[in-house]
Design a protein around this motif. Structure first.
Motif, PDB file in Angstrom:
ATOM      1  N   SER A   1       0.820  -1.206   0.000  1.00 21.96           N
ATOM      2  CA  SER A   1       0.000   0.000   0.000  1.00 21.96           C
ATOM      3  C   SER A   1       0.859   1.263   0.000  1.00 21.96           C
ATOM      4  O   SER A   1       0.608   2.215  -0.765  1.00 21.96           O
ATOM      5  CB  SER A   1      -0.934  -0.004   1.217  1.00 21.96           C
ATOM      6  N   SER A   2       1.892   1.303   0.868  1.00 25.57           N
ATOM      7  CA  SER A   2       2.734   2.499   0.924  1.00 25.57           C
ATOM      8  C   SER A   2       3.473   2.710  -0.392  1.00 25.57           C
ATOM      9  O   SER A   2       3.604   3.842  -0.886  1.00 25.57           O
ATOM     10  CB  SER A   2       3.732   2.395   2.088  1.00 25.57           C
ATOM     11  N   GLY A   3       3.962   1.642  -0.986  1.00 24.26           N
ATOM     12  CA  GLY A   3       4.639   1.759  -2.276  1.00 24.26           C
ATOM     13  C   GLY A   3       3.686   2.205  -3.362  1.00 24.26           C
ATOM     14  O   GLY A   3       4.056   2.992  -4.252  1.00 24.26           O
ATOM     15  N   ALA A   4       2.435   1.683  -3.308  1.00 31.28           N
ATOM     16  CA  ALA A   4       1.457   2.070  -4.329  1.00 31.28           C
ATOM     17  C   ALA A   4       1.111   3.545  -4.215  1.00 31.28           C
ATOM     18  O   ALA A   4       0.973   4.249  -5.229  1.00 31.28           O
ATOM     19  CB  ALA A   4       0.207   1.205  -4.182  1.00 31.28           C
ATOM     20  N   VAL A   5       0.976   4.058  -2.983  1.00 28.30           N
ATOM     21  CA  VAL A   5       0.665   5.485  -2.797  1.00 28.30           C
ATOM     22  C   VAL A   5       1.809   6.355  -3.312  1.00 28.30           C
ATOM     23  O   VAL A   5       1.598   7.342  -4.044  1.00 28.30           O
ATOM     24  CB  VAL A   5       0.384   5.775  -1.302  1.00 28.30           C
ATOM     25  N   ALA A   6       3.036   5.958  -2.968  1.00 28.72           N
ATOM     26  CA  ALA A   6       4.187   6.747  -3.401  1.00 28.72           C
ATOM     27  C   ALA A   6       4.304   6.739  -4.920  1.00 28.72           C
ATOM     28  O   ALA A   6       4.483   7.791  -5.564  1.00 28.72           O
ATOM     29  CB  ALA A   6       5.470   6.214  -2.762  1.00 28.72           C
ATOM     30  N   MET A   7       4.190   5.568  -5.514  1.00 29.54           N
ATOM     31  CA  MET A   7       4.324   5.486  -6.968  1.00 29.54           C
ATOM     32  C   MET A   7       3.136   6.151  -7.662  1.00 29.54           C
ATOM     33  O   MET A   7       3.280   6.835  -8.678  1.00 29.54           O
ATOM     34  CB  MET A   7       4.425   4.017  -7.391  1.00 29.54           C
ATOM     35  N   GLY A   8       1.906   5.945  -7.108  1.00 34.53           N
ATOM     36  CA  GLY A   8       0.719   6.550  -7.717  1.00 34.53           C
ATOM     37  C   GLY A   8       0.798   8.064  -7.706  1.00 34.53           C
ATOM     38  O   GLY A   8       0.465   8.743  -8.696  1.00 34.53           O
TER      39      GLY A   8
ATOM     40  N   ALA B   1      -4.381   6.158 -10.447  1.00 33.03           N
ATOM     41  CA  ALA B   1      -2.920   6.046 -10.475  1.00 33.03           C
ATOM     42  C   ALA B   1      -2.420   5.168  -9.330  1.00 33.03           C
ATOM     43  O   ALA B   1      -1.516   4.339  -9.503  1.00 33.03           O
ATOM     44  CB  ALA B   1      -2.297   7.442 -10.402  1.00 33.03           C
ATOM     45  N   ILE B   2      -2.999   5.340  -8.136  1.00 30.40           N
ATOM     46  CA  ILE B   2      -2.571   4.523  -6.988  1.00 30.40           C
ATOM     47  C   ILE B   2      -2.942   3.055  -7.205  1.00 30.40           C
ATOM     48  O   ILE B   2      -2.156   2.150  -6.911  1.00 30.40           O
ATOM     49  CB  ILE B   2      -3.199   5.074  -5.696  1.00 30.40           C
ATOM     50  N   LEU B   3      -4.146   2.826  -7.735  1.00 35.14           N
ATOM     51  CA  LEU B   3      -4.554   1.428  -8.009  1.00 35.14           C
ATOM     52  C   LEU B   3      -3.649   0.797  -9.048  1.00 35.14           C
ATOM     53  O   LEU B   3      -3.256  -0.367  -8.937  1.00 35.14           O
ATOM     54  CB  LEU B   3      -6.018   1.399  -8.468  1.00 35.14           C
ATOM     55  N   ALA B   4      -3.332   1.546 -10.122  1.00 32.46           N
ATOM     56  CA  ALA B   4      -2.415   1.019 -11.133  1.00 32.46           C
ATOM     57  C   ALA B   4      -1.052   0.729 -10.514  1.00 32.46           C
ATOM     58  O   ALA B   4      -0.400  -0.283 -10.833  1.00 32.46           O
ATOM     59  CB  ALA B   4      -2.282   2.019 -12.279  1.00 32.46           C
ATOM     60  N   ALA B   5      -0.598   1.618  -9.611  1.00 33.83           N
ATOM     61  CA  ALA B   5       0.685   1.397  -8.937  1.00 33.83           C
ATOM     62  C   ALA B   5       0.631   0.155  -8.046  1.00 33.83           C
ATOM     63  O   ALA B   5       1.613  -0.596  -7.945  1.00 33.83           O
ATOM     64  CB  ALA B   5       1.050   2.624  -8.109  1.00 33.83           C
ATOM     65  N   PHE B   6      -0.499  -0.088  -7.395  1.00 32.28           N
ATOM     66  CA  PHE B   6      -0.644  -1.287  -6.548  1.00 32.28           C
ATOM     67  C   PHE B   6      -0.501  -2.552  -7.391  1.00 32.28           C
ATOM     68  O   PHE B   6       0.203  -3.501  -7.018  1.00 32.28           O
ATOM     69  CB  PHE B   6      -2.009  -1.254  -5.862  1.00 32.28           C
ATOM     70  N   VAL B   7      -1.164  -2.575  -8.561  1.00 31.80           N
ATOM     71  CA  VAL B   7      -1.048  -3.733  -9.453  1.00 31.80           C
ATOM     72  C   VAL B   7       0.389  -3.905  -9.915  1.00 31.80           C
ATOM     73  O   VAL B   7       0.933  -5.019  -9.948  1.00 31.80           O
ATOM     74  CB  VAL B   7      -2.006  -3.577 -10.657  1.00 31.80           C
ATOM     75  N   THR B   8       1.014  -2.773 -10.289  1.00 31.61           N
ATOM     76  CA  THR B   8       2.407  -2.839 -10.755  1.00 31.61           C
ATOM     77  C   THR B   8       3.313  -3.438  -9.690  1.00 31.61           C
ATOM     78  O   THR B   8       4.105  -4.356  -9.952  1.00 31.61           O
ATOM     79  CB  THR B   8       2.903  -1.417 -11.108  1.00 31.61           C
TER      80      THR B   8
END
Length: 841
Positions: A61-68, A102-109
Motif C-alpha cells: 500500500s505504501s509503495g502504491a501510494v508513493a508510486m501513484g 494512479a494509486i490502483l495502477a501502482a498497486f497492481v504494478t
C-alpha cells in the motif's frame, strides 16, 4: 463539458488550437516517472521479505501510494508543459480524484513486480490493469480542465492511446524479468528497470495527449466548480509528489539499512545460539558423573575429584566426598551394596576395568539405576579409578517394558503365549516322576458379550477372569492368556488325596469352573458366563509344548462340540477324530469336480395324500471314505468356505431338475426346497445368482423355495430381511428350517417374510415320546404359523402316532420316513407318480 467527447467526420479540425510542449517540463515529467518506478522497485524487496500478510499489505500500500502520486505528478507536470493559446484552470474535485486510478495502477504494478517469478499471464493481466489505471487517471485529469475551448478526442488516436498504454504497461512489467539474467548487480538492475519503466509510463501520457484536440468556443463558459489555476496546481502537484517520492525513497533506503542491520544482528544471534546449542549437546553427551575414586591401603574410600553430579547420585557434595566417601554406600540399595563392594575389591585385586550396574535410592525414596565404568591404577596411597557413572534408569525401564511386552499380556497382566510356551518347554524338560498338567479355559460365547455389552465390558470380563484364575490356581502354577477368550494354567502341584492324578485334575477343573461361573460385576451390572475346560497330563511320554497345547485345545473342542459348559481330559482317540476330520475336509476339496456329490429328494405329503413338493438333500459318496454323513461334511464345508462352491452347484443342479419336472404335467406343480447356508446367503451377489438361475432354467419362481435356518437370519436380522425382500420380489418363496430351536423365533417371526415354517424333528420326536412340554411348543408353533398364514411342514415324521398328533394339532403337511426316504430323482419321480395315482383312486 462532457467527460469523453469524440470528433466526427463533420468536425472542422482546421480551427483547432495548436499547442506545444515545454522541453524542460517534459524532461522533468520523465524524471518524475523514473523516480516513481524506482520507488516501486525499492518497495519490491520490502514486500518480498515481509513474513506476515499484514506487513506485506502495508508495504504494498505504501509503495502504491508513493508510486501513484509520482505518476499523478508526472501527468500534471506533462500537462504544465503543454502551452495553449487560452487560459487553462483545473477543477479541484476531478483533479484530486484522478490520483486514485494512479494509486490502483501502482498497486497492481508493485504486486506483479514483487512476485519471485511472475508468469506470462500475471504480466499480461497486470499490464492490462496497469494500462487501464493510468489511462483512467489521464482522462480523468484531462476532464478536470476548465478553458475557453471544447476538448475532443480523436477516436483512432484514443484507441491507440488505450492499446498503447496496455502494451507499454505489459512491457514495463516484463522488463526486470528480461534483464535479470543479463544484469547481476541488484542496484544496477533496479536503476535500469526504473529508467525503462519510467520511459514507458511517460510514453503512455504523451501518446494520450496527442489524441486530444481543442476547438474554440464562441461563447464564454461559466463554471460553478471550484478551480485552481494550472500554475498553482501544477506547482503544488510537483512539489508534493516530488517530496513524497523523495521521502518514500529515503524511507526505503533507510529501511533497507535497518533490515540489513537487523539481518546481520539476527545472523549473529543465530550463530551464537548455534554455538551455544552445540556446546549444550556436547555437555549433555558427557556421562553423568566424572570422577576419581581411591581405595586407600587402610580401606578408606574417597573421591579426590568428582563432578557436581555427585550431589544428584550420592546425595553429597564434592567437598565432603574428598574427605570420606563411605556415606555414599548408604545410598546404594541394600540388595546391591555387597555386590558392588565385591566388584570394586575384585577390580583392585586383578587390576581389571571396573564395570558394574547397581541401584541407588533418591531423596524421594524412589530407585534409580547407575552404571559405573572406570580404569584402575596403583599409586602410593592405594588404588585409584578414573571414570564416569551414568544414569541408566531409562534403559532399565525400557528393558523391563520390552520384557513385559515380550512375555506378558497387556490387558490382563498374565503370561502371553510366548511365555507360556517357554514355561511349558521347561516343564517338559524336567525329570519324569512329577505330575504336571495343561488346563485350557475357553469363555463360552464371548463374542456375544462384546456384541451386547460392548468391547470395554468384554475387556473388563477378561480382567476379572484373569484375577480369578490367579486366585484359584494351585501354588507354583503359571497362568496365561493365549488368545482373546482363551486362558491356560500350567499346573505343577495339586492339593487333595484322591487315588490318582487324573481324578485330582478332574476335581480341580470342576472346582475352577465353579469359581469362574460365579457372577461378575461389570460396571454395576452382574453378568454370568459359562466356561469350557480342556486339559492334558504331562508325563514321561511328554511331547513338545506346541503339541501339549494342541491336545488341550482338542479337549476344549470336544466340550464345545457337546454344547460347551463342561470339561474334558484329552484322549488319544481325539487325534484320530481330528485326523479323520482333516481327511474329510481335504477330500471334500475335489468332491464337486470329481462328481462325487449327488442330490436326493424327499417328498412332502399333504393331508390328502398328494405330494406338494420335495426337499433337496445333499449326499456324498467317496471312493475310499464311503458314504459321508451330511451332518459331518456340511459343517466342515461351512468352516473351510467350500460351502460356497458346493451351494452354487446344488442350486444349479436342483433348478435344472425342477426345469425337467415342470415339463412333465404330472410333476409340473411340485415345489423344490433348497437349503441355503449362511456363507452362501450373505454373498454380495447372491440375489443376482438366484435371478440368473430363474432366467437360465426358465422356472416358475413360486416353485423354488429357499430354506433358511433361524440362526442364519438372526445373525444379521436387518440385512437378512432386506435380502429376503429382494428375492421375494423375484417370486421366490422362503421356508424357515428347524423352527423353534433358536432363541427368538416367536418374537421375530412377525418381521420375517417367510412363506413356510418347518417344525424341527426334535420337537416331533420328543413330543410324541411322552414329553408334553415339547408338544406344547409344537402346538404354539402351529398356532402362530396359522395366525400369520404360513404353510406348515413337520419334519422327521416316522410313526403313525406322530402323524396323528400333528393332524390333531392342525399341521397338514409332513415329511419323513413314514412316507418316503430321500432318493435320487428318478426313484422320487416314480414314487410321486405312484402316490398320485393311488390318491386319485
Amino acid at each position: 463539458m462532457a467527460f469523453l467527447a469524440f470528433t466526427t467526420a463533420q468536425t472542422d479540425l482546421s480551427v483547432a488550437y495548436h499547442g506545444h510542449h515545454t522541453s524542460a517540463l517534459v524532461l522533468l515529467s520523465v524524471l518524475i516517472a523514473i523516480l516513481a518506478a524506482y520507488t516501486s522497485f525499492s518497495h519490491r524487496t520490502l514486500v518480498q521479505q515481509a513474513s506476515l500478510r499484514q506487513t506485506r499489505f502495508v508495504w504494498l500500500s505504501s509503495g502504491a501510494v508513493a508510486m501513484g502520486l509520482g505518476v499523478w505528478a508526472m501527468h500534471f507536470t506533462g500537462m504544465m508543459s503543454l502551452q495553449l493559446p487560452v487560459a487553462v484552470d483545473y477543477q479541484v474535485t476531478l483533479t484530486l480524484l484522478s490520483v486514485l486510478p494512479a494509486i490502483l495502477a501502482a498497486f497492481v504494478t508493485l504486486y506483479v513486480v514483487a512476485m519471485p517469478a511472475p508468469s506470462g499471464w500475471h504480466i499480461i493481466g497486470g499490464g492490462i490493469l496497469m494500462g487501464a489505471g493510468i489511462g483512467a487517471m489521464h482522462y480523468t485529469g484531462m476532464a478536470a480542465m476548465e478553458m475557453q475551448a471544447t476538448r475532443l478526442y480523436q477516436p483512432l488516436m484514443f484507441a491507440v492511446s488505450i492499446v498503447g498504454a496496455v502494451v507499454l504497461a505489459t512491457l514495463a512489467l516484463s522488463i526486470r524479468q528480461w534483464l535479470a539474467p543479463l544484469v547481476k548487480r541488484r542496484a544496477l538492475l533496479d536503476l535500469i528497470s526504473s529508467v525503462l519503466m519510467g520511459l514507458a509510463i511517460a510514453s503512455m501520457h504523451y501518446i494520450a495527449m496527442h489524441a486530444t484536440v481543442y476547438l474554440p468556443l464562441s461563447e464564454p463558459i461559466v463554471s460553478t466548480a471550484a478551480v485552481m489555476t494550472r500554475q498553482t496546481l501544477g506547482t503544488l502537484a510537483v512539489v508534493v509528489a516530488v517530496a513524497i517520492l523523495l521521502l518514500a525513497t529515503v524511507t526505503v533506503l533507510l529501511r533497507r539499512q535497518v533490515q540489513s542491520a537487523e539481518q546481520s544482528q539476527s545472523q549473529a544471534n543465530a550463530k551464537v545460539q548455534q554455538l551455544a546449542d552445540r556446546l549444550h549437546r556436547i555437555a549433555a553427551r558427557v556421562p553423568g558423573m566424572v570422577y576419581e575414586f581411591r581405595l586407600a591401603h587402610d580401606g578408606s574410600f574417597t573421591f579426590p575429584y568428582a563432578s557436581d553430579a555427585i550431589r544428584d547420585f550420592y546425595l553429597m557434595s564434592p567437598e565432603d566426598a574428598k574427605r570420606d566417601a563411605l556415606p555414599a554406600l548408604e545410598v546404594i540399595h541394600e540388595d546391591d551394596r555387597e555386590g558392588m563392594l565385591q566388584s570394586i575389591y575384585q577390580s583392585a585385586e586383578n587390576m581389571t576395568p571396573w564395570r558394574h550396574e547397581y541401584r541407588v535410592l533418591t531423596e524421594q525414596g524412589t530407585i534409580r539405576w547407575l552404571f559405573g565404568n572406570a580404569i584402575p591404577e596403583r599409586d602410593p596411597q592405594g588404588v585409584s579409578w578414573s571414570g564416569f557413572i551414568t544414569d541408566i534408569s531409562q534403559r532399565k525401564a525400557a528393558e523391563q517394558k520390552m520384557h513385559q511386552l515380550a512375555y506378558y499380556d497387556g490387558l490382563t497382566g498374565l503370561y502371553n503365549r510366548r511365555k507360556i510356551q517357554k514355561c511349558l518347554q521347561e516343564l517338559c524338560a524336567k525329570e519324569a516322576g512329577e505330575q504336571r498338567a495343561v488346563v485350557l479355559i475357553d469363555i463360552d460365547h464371548f463374542k456375544r458379550v462384546n456384541d451386547t455389552l460392548g468391547h470395554k465390558a468384554g475387556d473388563e470380563l477378561l480382567r476379572q477372569v484373569a484375577e480369578r484364575l490367579q486366585q484359584h490356581a494351585p501354588a507354583g502354577s503359571a497362568c496365561g492368556r493365549l488368545s482373546s477368550d482363551e486362558f491356560v494354567i500350567l499346573v505343577t502341584e495339586l492339593p487333595g488325596h484322591l487315588p490318582d492324578y487324573t481324578s485330582q485334575l478332574e476335581r480341580f477343573a470342576l472346582t475352577l469352573r465353579h469359581h469362574l461361573q460365579q457372577p461378575y460385576d461389570i460396571n454395576g451390572h452382574y453378568f454370568k458366563n459359562n466356561f469350557s475346560l480342556g486339559y492334558c497330563v504331562i508325563n514321561e511320554n511328554a511331547v513338545s509344548a506346541d503339541q501339549l497345547l494342541k491336545q488341550a485345545e482338542m479337549a476344549v473342542s470336544h466340550v464345545k462340540a457337546a454344547g460347551g459348559n463342561g470339561q474334558q481330559l484329552f484322549a488319544a482317540k481325539m487325534y484320530q477324530q481330528q485326523q479323520h476330520r482333516n481327511a474329510i475336509e481335504l477330500a471334500l476339496t475335489g468332491a464337486v469336480a470329481a462328481k462325487q456329490l449327488s442330490v436326493h429328494y424327499q417328498p412332502q405329503i399333504a393331508d390328502n395324500g398328494l405330494v406338494s413338493g420335495v426337499e433337496a438333500l445333499l449326499r456324498w459318496q467317496h471312493p475310499e471314505l464311503g458314504s459321508v454323513s451330511p451332518a459331518l461334511f456340511i459343517p466342515l464345508a461351512e468352516e473351510s468356505g467350500q460351502i460356497e462352491e458346493i451351494g452354487y452347484w446344488v442350486l444349479h443342479h436342483t433348478c435344472q431338475q425342477l426345469q425337467k419336472w415342470q415339463a412333465d404335467p404330472k410333476l409340473a406343480k411340485l415345489t423344490m426346497s433348497v437349503n441355503i447356508s449362511a456363507r452362501q446367503f450373505y454373498l454380495p451377489d447372491f440375489v443376482s445368482i438366484i435371478s440368473q438361475c430363474l432366467d437360465k432354467y426358465e422356472l416358475a419362481p413360486q416353485l423354488l423355495i429357499l430354506e433358511l435356518t433361524e440362526s442364519l437370519i438372526l445373525a444379521n436380522l436387518d440385512d437378512a430381511v432386506e435380502r429376503m425382500l429382494q428375492i421375494k420380489r423375484l417370486g421366490v418363496r422362503f421356508s424357515m428350517d428347524d423352527f423353534g430351536t433358536g432363541y427368538s423365533s416367536l418374537s421375530y417371526l412377525s418381521r420375517l417374510p417367510f412363506d413356510e415354517v418347518k417344525i424341527d424333528q426334535y420337537f416331533v420326536r420328543s413330543g410324541s415320546s411322552g414329553n408334553p412340554r415339547d408338544w406344547v411348543i409344537v402346538d404354539a408353533i402351529i398356532g402362530i404359523a396359522n395366525t400369520y398364514g404360513m404353510k406348515l411342514v413337520a419334519e422327521g415324521v416316522e410313526t403313525a402316532v406322530q402323524h396323528n398328533l400333528l393332524r390333531q394339532s392342525g399341521c397338514l403337511c409332513y415329511q419323513g420316513y413314514l412316507f418316503a426316504r430321500p432318493a435320487p430323482a428318478s426313484e422320487t419321480e416314480a414314487w410321486i407318480k405312484q402316490q398320485t395315482a393311488a390318491s386319485e383312486c
